[in-house]
Design an enzyme around this catalytic site. Structure first.
Site, PDB file in Angstrom:
ATOM      1  NE  ARG A   1      -3.790  -1.927  -0.376  1.00  6.57           N
ATOM      2  CZ  ARG A   1      -3.710  -2.745  -1.424  1.00  6.57           C
ATOM      3  NH1 ARG A   1      -2.830  -2.533  -2.362  1.00  6.57           N
ATOM      4  NH2 ARG A   1      -4.515  -3.767  -1.543  1.00  6.57           N
TER       5      ARG A   1
ATOM      6  CD  GLU B   1      -2.854   0.938  -4.160  1.00  2.00           C
ATOM      7  OE1 GLU B   1      -3.633   0.583  -5.049  1.00  2.00           O
ATOM      8  OE2 GLU B   1      -3.031   0.707  -2.937  1.00  2.00           O
TER       9      GLU B   1
ATOM     10  CB  SER C   1      17.097  14.618   4.119  1.00  4.19           C
ATOM     11  OG  SER C   1      18.013  13.698   4.656  1.00  4.19           O
TER      12      SER C   1
END
Length: 146
Positions: free
Chosen positions: A87, A90, A113
């Protein structure tokens, strides 16, 4: 995705002691997410941190050397198959370019960073179902011109 043997042993010891990452945060003085990253060999400990962890988990001192060794970081070149980790993959696939565009609008040309970085996981109670709140904070680093 294979889990390193040391990770399996650290997780088993943590479970046997009935400790959470939040409990270990109090012992080590480091954030629970960083400690979990150490368990999964995505971070390296100082000798003092390694000693405190080994003592808290009642493990053999031989674990100290492996915990202070600089790890090879990252999940590898494959798409993650674990549903929770996928997820996040995604989310970046869908929102990565929009996030990048908003960061550039607010800060200019640069990056966030991942070294000067913190990540917190919070639980938000919601009558429609509890929510996971993730707060990432990284120093902005401008690209230089030469």
């Amino acid at each position: 995705m294979s889990i390193p043997e040391i990770t399996q042993k650290l997780l088993a010891a943590k479970q046997n002691k009935g400790l959470s990452f939040a409990d270990l945060e109090k012992i080590l003085g480091r954030d629970e997410v960083w400690i979990a990253a150490l368990f999964y060999r995505q971070a390296s400990a100082s000798e003092e941190e390694a000693k405190l962890l080994v003592e808290a988990l009642e493990l053999d001192a031989s674990y100290i050397q492996e915990l202070i060794t600089y790890p090879v970081k990252g999940l590898g070149p494959i798409v993650p198959t674990d549903p929770l980790i996928y997820r996040f993959y995604e989310i970046i696939q869908v929102y990565g370019l929009p996030i990048k565009a908003v960061i550039h609008e607010k800060f200019g040309d640069g990056i966030m960073s991942a070294i000067d970085f913190t990540l917190d996981v919070e639980k938000e109670e919601d009558p429609k179902g509890d929510r996971v709140k993730i707060i990432m904070s990284g120093k902005f680093l401008s690209y230089k011109k030469w």
